[in-house]
Design a protein around this motif. Structure first.
Motif, short mmCIF file in Angstrom:
data_model
loop_
_atom_site.label_atom_id
_atom_site.label_comp_id
_atom_site.label_asym_id
_atom_site.label_seq_id
_atom_site.Cartn_x
_atom_site.Cartn_y
_atom_site.Cartn_z
N ASP A 250 -7.90 28.40 181.63
CA ASP A 250 -7.62 29.30 180.51
C ASP A 250 -6.19 29.13 180.00
O ASP A 250 -5.24 29.05 180.79
CB ASP A 250 -7.82 30.74 180.99
N ILE A 251 -6.05 29.03 178.68
CA ILE A 251 -4.73 28.87 178.09
C ILE A 251 -4.54 29.87 176.95
O ILE A 251 -5.50 30.31 176.33
CB ILE A 251 -4.49 27.44 177.55
N PRO A 252 -3.28 30.23 176.66
CA PRO A 252 -3.03 31.17 175.56
C PRO A 252 -3.21 30.50 174.21
O PRO A 252 -3.01 29.29 174.05
CB PRO A 252 -1.57 31.58 175.78
N LEU A 253 -3.61 31.30 173.22
CA LEU A 253 -3.73 30.83 171.85
C LEU A 253 -2.40 31.01 171.14
O LEU A 253 -1.73 32.04 171.29
CB LEU A 253 -4.82 31.62 171.10
N GLU A 254 -2.03 29.99 170.37
CA GLU A 254 -0.77 30.04 169.63
C GLU A 254 -1.07 29.94 168.14
O GLU A 254 -2.12 29.42 167.74
CB GLU A 254 0.12 28.87 170.05
N PRO A 255 -0.17 30.42 167.29
CA PRO A 255 -0.41 30.39 165.84
C PRO A 255 -0.19 29.00 165.23
O PRO A 255 0.61 28.81 164.32
CB PRO A 255 0.58 31.42 165.30
N ARG A 256 -0.93 28.03 165.76
CA ARG A 256 -0.91 26.67 165.25
C ARG A 256 -2.15 25.95 165.75
O ARG A 256 -2.74 26.33 166.76
CB ARG A 256 0.34 25.91 165.68
N GLY A 257 -2.56 24.91 165.04
CA GLY A 257 -3.69 24.10 165.49
C GLY A 257 -5.03 24.80 165.33
O GLY A 257 -5.16 25.85 164.70
N PHE A 258 -6.04 24.19 165.94
CA PHE A 258 -7.43 24.63 165.80
C PHE A 258 -7.94 25.33 167.06
O PHE A 258 -7.63 24.93 168.19
CB PHE A 258 -8.35 23.44 165.54
N LEU A 259 -8.80 26.32 166.84
CA LEU A 259 -9.64 26.90 167.87
C LEU A 259 -11.09 26.58 167.51
O LEU A 259 -11.53 26.86 166.40
CB LEU A 259 -9.48 28.43 167.91
N LEU A 260 -11.82 25.97 168.44
CA LEU A 260 -13.25 25.73 168.24
C LEU A 260 -14.00 26.82 168.98
O LEU A 260 -13.82 26.99 170.19
CB LEU A 260 -13.65 24.34 168.75
N LEU A 261 -14.85 27.55 168.26
CA LEU A 261 -15.58 28.66 168.83
C LEU A 261 -17.07 28.48 168.56
O LEU A 261 -17.53 28.61 167.44
CB LEU A 261 -15.09 29.98 168.22
N ASP A 262 -17.82 28.15 169.61
CA ASP A 262 -19.27 27.94 169.54
C ASP A 262 -19.91 29.06 170.35
O ASP A 262 -19.68 29.17 171.55
CB ASP A 262 -19.62 26.57 170.11
N SER A 263 -20.71 29.89 169.70
CA SER A 263 -21.25 31.06 170.38
C SER A 263 -22.60 31.44 169.78
O SER A 263 -22.99 30.94 168.72
CB SER A 263 -20.27 32.25 170.27
N GLY A 264 -23.29 32.35 170.44
CA GLY A 264 -24.57 32.81 169.92
C GLY A 264 -25.03 34.04 170.66
O GLY A 264 -24.50 34.38 171.72
N ALA A 265 -26.03 34.70 170.10
CA ALA A 265 -26.52 35.94 170.68
C ALA A 265 -28.03 35.97 170.71
O ALA A 265 -28.71 35.31 169.92
CB ALA A 265 -25.99 37.14 169.90
N GLN A 266 -28.54 36.76 171.63
CA GLN A 266 -29.97 37.05 171.71
C GLN A 266 -30.18 38.48 171.21
O GLN A 266 -29.60 39.43 171.76
CB GLN A 266 -30.48 36.96 173.15
N TYR A 267 -30.96 38.62 170.15
CA TYR A 267 -31.41 39.92 169.67
C TYR A 267 -32.93 39.97 169.81
O TYR A 267 -33.59 38.93 169.83
CB TYR A 267 -31.02 40.11 168.20
N LEU A 268 -33.48 41.15 169.91
CA LEU A 268 -34.94 41.26 170.03
C LEU A 268 -35.66 40.62 168.85
O LEU A 268 -36.80 40.18 168.98
CB LEU A 268 -35.34 42.74 170.14
N ASP A 269 -34.98 40.53 167.70
CA ASP A 269 -35.62 39.97 166.51
C ASP A 269 -35.08 38.59 166.12
O ASP A 269 -35.36 38.11 165.03
CB ASP A 269 -35.51 40.93 165.33
#
Length: 593
Positions: free
Chosen positions: A385-404
């Motif tokens: 784990d590393i801290p986020l800094e106000p420069r460069g890119f963050l890649l965020l790949d995520s998803g959720a399960q909903y009943l629908d």
């Protein structure tokens, strides 16, 4: 040195000597050939320490190796360090295949062991055929982990539950009839289903046996009038048992599947060899005629009905609201200097969990900042784990399960100043994403025929990505499903109206940055034309795409127009569910470029 892993390999080698085999192959699967598996079947992870979802370990009496794909090259290299297990990077020209490695390491007359319950019929046959040329045998053996994995987790015991018709759109009885109609076309009296997503869809049942995948460990044998459901008895509540019996489904113990198959009378049984394990296939008696063909359930499941599509749109809207709240919070939080990859994962979970019908993540969030984003399936740990800094890119790949519905989205977010290389790469990936999203194609088109649209912008700059461009997504089911795909590898399955597929090109620069932009697209009609009907994609994911990294000159007018129209639709559909500050933020994020 990782002595724990070395001790486990030594224990396996001792077991191999007793079993009379000179090599043993351990895939990542379970008896249902699942991509993600319950802890009980995480044998490859236990023996190697490698935690990625895809990989195969081969252990001989002298060597050990792990084969995995490009998503995990960096992760595997790190996790295998000191274990004595060599990394073999798949799809690279210098990497030998597993059969080639075994042929080089073993002698004529020696034997390779496999656990037939976790090898598909197709894979076991292929291995046998490739090794037969050098007179090396393949032998199916009992699972060695039962002997050497002393604290092995038990089989999952969570109860199954009914996925209501208001979300499923079709009853269990209707689905069984549709499946039986396909069986009759194929001349089959029975159909054996092993794939957990296919069983869950057919019976309108869900569970929590596999992390992030709401499936139930079971087998289903469908006959012309009745069906047999093989499941641990304690997983069935009285209401679920009554529901199944009302649909003509008899419940038998999970462990009885092999014995039941061995007693099958003469007749015809249909199964898919790529989705049926070798031990199950081997249990079917010779008097039973086996029809090996693609499971009819895969295509029936992949084509959404009207109720599923309506639910999907509602799930995307709620997911989009949670994401907008998160992105606004992220923009304000990062400059304060207290956020890390793990902390933002927690925040995103909190915002999604507040949405109605939320059931959990659809996969573990990939939050990779800076160089970590170049690890395609990176997952932050307390050690990394590393801290986020106000420069460069963050890649965020995520998803959720909903009943629908099930969601899956990737955004690459500029947290501050970017290099020119980062901007160019970001824009080229966006360009490929948009070009695929705008595709219009004749009915009967395969995903492999469209894949080039997403890759051409980076190919022209001598770059590529080695993962697929698109995978099918389940309906409150697995985030990775078939039968359709969009990738360089040939897949004969054509795209149909109602299929939900991801659109996710990327580029990854080791030690520097990674970029991926992903939306889910629904295949919809595009009207009649010369030589028949045409189809197109409707992007159903609703979330702004970061515009701070765009080099506008690299986009065509049509691509710019697509992005502006997409952002207008995102604002129109999400803004009514936001407060005033959030609406102002979204209006700025969706501003025309």
């Amino acid at each position: 040195m990782n002595t724990t892993i070395q001790e486990r390999i030594r224990a396996l080698r001792a077991w191999m000597k007793q079993a009379g085999v000179e090599a043993f192959v351990i895939p990542s699967t379970d008896p249902h050939l699942s991509e993600y598996v319950a802890p009980h079947w995480q044998s490859r992870e236990w023996i190697s320490g490698f935690t990625g979802s895809a990989g195969t370990v081969v252990v001989t009496l002298e060597k050990a190796g792990l084969w995995t794909d490009s998503r995990y090259f960096l992760q595997a290299a790190s996790q295998l360090e000191g274990t004595g297990i060599d990394l073999y990077r798949e799809m690279l020209p210098e990497t030998p295949s597993i059969p080639a490695f075994l042929c080089a390491e073993l002698k004529e007359g020696q034997t390779v062991g496999i656990d037939g319950t976790v090898f598909s019929t197709e894979a076991a046959r292929s291995l046998k055929e490739e090794l037969a040329a050098t007179r090396i045998a393949v032998k199916s053996l009992p699972d060695p982990m039962d002997d050497i994995w002393t604290d092995r987790p038990p089989l999952p015991q969570a109860p199954a539950f009914i996925h209501e018709i208001k979300y499923a759109g079709r009853t269990c009885a209707q689905k069984l009839e549709a499946v039986r109609a396909e069986m009759r076309r194929a001349g089959a009296q029975c159909l054996l289903l092993s794939a957990l997503d296919e069983i869950a869809w057919t019976l309108n049942l869900r569970g929590s046996d596999v992390h992030c995948n709401p499936v139930v460990v079971s087998y289903l044998l469908i006959g012309e009038q009745e069906a047999c459901y093989f499941i641990e008895p304690q997983k069935l509540t009285s209401s679920v048992r009554a529901y199944l019996e009302g649909n003509g489904v008899a419940c038998l113990p999970y462990a009885d599947i092999l014995a039941h198959l061995q007693e099958l009378p003469a007749g015809s049984l249909m199964l898919e060899p790529g989705k049926t394990n070798y031990a199950v296939r081997s249990a079917i008696p010779q008097q039973c005629r086996v029809i090996e063909a693609a499971s009819p359930v895969a295509l029936l499941k992949a084509v959404r009905n009207e109720q599923e599509i309506a639910g999907l749109r509602q799930a995307m809207q709620r997911d989009g609201v949670a994401l907008v709240k998160f992105l606004k919070w992220l923009e304000e939080a990062v400059p304060q200097g207290h956020e890390t990859e793990i902390s933002i994962d927690r925040k995103l979970h909190e915002l999604r969990a507040a949405q109605p019908l939320y059931m959990g993540e659809s996969f573990d969030t990939i939050a990779g900042y800076g160089a970590h984003a170049a690890i395609v399936h990176y997952e932050a740990t307390p050690e990394t784990d590393i801290p986020l800094e106000p420069r460069g890119f963050l890649l965020l790949d995520s998803g959720a399960q909903y009943l629908d519905g099930t969601t899956d989205i990737t955004r690459t977010i500029a947290l501050g100043p970017l290099t020119e290389e980062e901007k160019t790469n970001y824009t080229l990936i966006l360009k490929g994403h948009i070009d695929l999203a705008m595709a219009v194609f004749p009915e009967g088109t395969r995903g492999a025929q469209l894949d080039v649209l997403a890759r051409m912008p980076i190919w022209q700059h001598r770059m590529n990505f080695l993962h697929g461009t698109g995978h099918g997504v389940g309906h409150f089911l697995n985030v990775h499903e078939g039968p359709q795909s969009i990738r360089m590898n040939e897949n004969p399955v054509t795209l149909h109206v109602g299929m939900l597929t991801s659109n996710e090109p990327g580029v990854y620069k080791t030690g520097s940055h990674g970029i991926r932009t992903e939306n889910l697209v629904l295949t919809v009609p595009a009207g009649e034309g010369l030589f028949g009907r045409y189809l197109k994609f409707e992007t159903v994911t609703l979330c702004p795409i970061c515009t701070r990294g765009i080099v506008r000159e690299l986009l065509t007018p049509a691509e710019i127009d697509w992005l502006n129209q997409y952002h207008r639709r995102v604002y129109e559909q999400l803004s009514p569910s936001l407060d005033e500050d959030e609406r102002l933020w979204l209006e700025k994020a969706c501003k025309r470029i």
